[in-house]
Design an enzyme around this catalytic site. Structure first.
Site, PDB file in Angstrom:
ATOM      1  N   HIS A  23     -29.913  11.956  -8.704  1.00 15.69           N
ATOM      2  CA  HIS A  23     -30.968  11.090  -8.155  1.00 15.69           C
ATOM      3  C   HIS A  23     -30.305   9.833  -7.600  1.00 15.69           C
ATOM      4  CE1 HIS A  23     -34.535  12.862 -10.677  1.00 15.69           C
ATOM      5  NE2 HIS A  23     -34.335  13.517  -9.557  1.00 15.69           N
ATOM      6  N   HIS A  79     -39.665  24.240  -5.682  1.00 13.02           N
ATOM      7  CA  HIS A  79     -39.665  22.762  -5.671  1.00 13.02           C
ATOM      8  C   HIS A  79     -38.815  22.307  -4.489  1.00 13.02           C
ATOM      9  CE1 HIS A  79     -39.379  18.669  -6.988  1.00 13.02           C
ATOM     10  NE2 HIS A  79     -38.336  18.782  -7.762  1.00 13.02           N
ATOM     11  N   GLU A  81     -37.398  19.294  -3.901  1.00 11.48           N
ATOM     12  CA  GLU A  81     -36.360  18.267  -4.050  1.00 11.48           C
ATOM     13  C   GLU A  81     -35.018  18.881  -3.639  1.00 11.48           C
ATOM     14  OE1 GLU A  81     -36.500  16.190  -7.800  1.00 11.48           O
ATOM     15  OE2 GLU A  81     -35.406  14.483  -6.972  1.00 11.48           O
ATOM     16  N   ASP A  83     -32.018  19.045  -4.454  1.00 10.14           N
ATOM     17  CA  ASP A  83     -31.051  19.758  -5.298  1.00 10.14           C
ATOM     18  C   ASP A  83     -31.409  21.238  -5.414  1.00 10.14           C
ATOM     19  OD1 ASP A  83     -33.203  18.465  -6.685  1.00 10.14           O
ATOM     20  OD2 ASP A  83     -32.351  19.133  -8.579  1.00 10.14           O
ATOM     21  N   HIS A 145     -41.842  17.982 -11.981  1.00 13.40           N
ATOM     22  CA  HIS A 145     -42.214  16.579 -11.984  1.00 13.40           C
ATOM     23  C   HIS A 145     -42.603  16.051 -10.611  1.00 13.40           C
ATOM     24  CE1 HIS A 145     -38.116  14.999 -10.498  1.00 13.40           C
ATOM     25  NE2 HIS A 145     -38.098  16.302 -10.366  1.00 13.40           N
ATOM     26  N   ASP A 164     -37.431  22.703 -12.732  1.00 10.78           N
ATOM     27  CA  ASP A 164     -36.818  21.595 -13.488  1.00 10.78           C
ATOM     28  C   ASP A 164     -37.189  21.622 -14.974  1.00 10.78           C
ATOM     29  OD1 ASP A 164     -35.346  20.228 -11.501  1.00 10.78           O
ATOM     30  OD2 ASP A 164     -37.155  19.273 -10.735  1.00 10.78           O
ATOM     31  N   TYR A 192     -32.835  14.471 -20.635  1.00 14.39           N
ATOM     32  CA  TYR A 192     -33.544  14.944 -19.436  1.00 14.39           C
ATOM     33  C   TYR A 192     -35.048  14.717 -19.603  1.00 14.39           C
ATOM     34  CZ  TYR A 192     -34.385  18.506 -15.732  1.00 14.39           C
ATOM     35  OH  TYR A 192     -34.747  19.192 -14.600  1.00 14.39           O
ATOM     36  N   HIS A 225     -31.675  23.967 -13.777  1.00 11.73           N
ATOM     37  CA  HIS A 225     -30.470  23.204 -14.141  1.00 11.73           C
ATOM     38  C   HIS A 225     -30.032  23.627 -15.535  1.00 11.73           C
ATOM     39  CE1 HIS A 225     -30.999  20.497 -10.770  1.00 11.73           C
ATOM     40  NE2 HIS A 225     -32.219  20.197 -11.162  1.00 11.73           N
TER      41      HIS A 225
HETATM   42 FE1  FEO Z   1     -36.839  17.689  -9.196  1.00 13.90          FE
HETATM   43 FE2  FEO Z   1     -33.967  19.362  -9.969  1.00 13.90          FE
HETATM   44  O1  FEO Z   1     -35.125  18.367  -8.910  1.00 13.90           O
END
Ligand code: FEO
Length: 400
Positions: A23, A79, A81, A83, A145, A164, A192, A225
């Site tokens: 992030h 998702h 985002e 990553d 999230h 996530d 996390y 992750h």
């Molecule tokens: Fe919300 Fe692993 O990105």
């Protein structure tokens, strides 16, 4: 290197051993991370997620070694985002017509990121996509999230791809939870949750209940992750339910910063007072200027109370505390007490300002601690005894 998880599911993600910040610079990843993508092969082939953009080239190379890209029938974007979606632009340049399954908010986010009009297929909770013998069931998970987040579940293999949720920033060669160092795994999971999921705890509980209500068998959880929950996947679900319920241990965290050690000595005397009041209390002191902010947040998450200390500087408090308090405000911890302390030379505003900010963060400042604890110049023996008394009184209020 890709590896087979089951006959039909292959991991095609990327281990990032070197990652130390996530992030941007906001989240420390002391032990790296992984970006997990999964290939599901049945009569049809589905790719679930991609990797972070810097690894898009490696990802595609690995994917091509595993499968003819032209034979990918569906891309699932749980998702947006980057990553997870960072490999999409390059992949979809090569297979532009492939349908991309995501939520309605996923379309907005992906378009917002990449400004491409891909072949989006909007899905909702309960919708199924047949792959042949197996099906993918989509489960929207807004604000876990991001608004676009969704999970998907693979029938036949009984695997939940949870994006996530249930993830952790931990790079490991053996990609299963039972192969990971259990201490590192526990620490990275709670960190996390504390740093990312705390604000969404009510939604976490609801989503777990909703999933349980579907009555789907669960053999594995494949997050996006960290390691795959192969051994007793329900252990992380139980932890999430615990953490989502205003979690706290019998702990107090003292986060302070100091210029000439006056506030440090106050912190140590307050810690002594807390222990005198309750020897069973775990008391942790962390210099916010030297400690890792995400690790401090994790300690705050574990705590029943937080004491925040700073000397007065420029009619305010030290910047390390400013950053930390802003993180606490955003995370919105519940059911925790707090108080402030600090040394000063003349004007001495820090404690009053810290106390106001702690309230703004949602902490309960007990009436007896409202004025906080101040010490002029370098605290002498009397001042340190007052700090111990302040700690004792605060500790009495926390007794079980
Ligand atoms: Fe919300 Fe692993 O990105």
């Amino acid at each position: 290197m890709s590896f087979k998880i089951t006959d039909s599911v292959t991991w095609v993600g990327k281990r990032d051993w070197e990652l130390r910040r996530f992030h941007g610079e906001e989240y420390s990843t002391h032990k790296g991370s992984t970006y997990n993508a999964y290939l599901v092969r049945d009569e049809k082939t589905a790719l679930i997620e991609t990797v972070w953009a810097p690894f898009a080239g490696e990802f595609l190379q690995q994917l091509k070694a595993e499968v003819d890209l032209g034979s990918i029938d569906y891309v699932i974007a749980n998702h947006a985002e980057s990553d997870h979606s960072g490999g999409l632009p390059e992949l979809l340049r090569l297979i532009p017509d492939v349908p991309v399954y995501c939520t309605a908010n996923g379309v907005k986010s992906l378009k917002g990121h990449y400004h491409q009009d891909w072949n989006f297929q909007v899905v909702k909770t309960g919708q199924r996509l047949s792959l042949g013998k197996r099906e993918l069931i989509f489960i929207e998970a807004p604000m876990l999230h991001w608004p676009d987040t969704m999970f998907c579940y693979l029938t036949g293999e009984d695997i939940l791809f949870s994006n996530d949720a249930f993830g952790h920033h931990l790079a490991t060669e053996g990609m299963y939870n039972d192969l990971a160092d259990p201490c590192a795994l526990q620490e990275e999971c709670i960190k996390y949750y504390a740093n990312i999921l705390t604000p969404f705890s009510a939604l976490v509980k609801r989503k777990i209940e909703e999933f349980a209500g579907l009555g789907l068998p669960l053999k594995m959880i494949c997050p996006s992750h960290g390691t795959i929950w192969r051994e007793n996947p329900m252990q992380i679900v139980s932890k999430y339910l615990e953490w989502a319920s205003d979690y706290q241990e019998h702990q107090v965290t003292i986060a302070y910063d100091t210029m000439w050690n006056g506030t440090r000595r106050m912190a140590e005397a307050i810690a002594q007072g807390l222990t005198e009041a309750d020897p069973t209390l775990v008391v942790k002191l962390i210099n916010a200027g030297k400690g890792d902010k995400n690790d401090i947040i994790t300690e705050v998450f574990r705590s029943r109370a937080v004491l925040v200390g700073s000397p007065t500087i420029n009619r305010g408090y030290l910047s390390s505390l400013g950053g930390l308090l802003e993180m606490m405000r955003g995370l919105g911890f519940k059911n925790k007490k707090a108080a402030a302390f600090g040394a000063y030379g003349w004007s001495g505003e820090s404690v009053k300002l810290l106390t106001a900010q702690l309230k703004e963060c949602g902490f309960e400042v007990p009436a007896a601690s409202e004025a906080g604890m101040r010490a002029m110049w370098n605290p002498d023996g009397d001042a340190l005894e007052q700090c111990r008394a302040f700690g004792r009184e605060f500790g009495q209020g926390l007794k079980r």
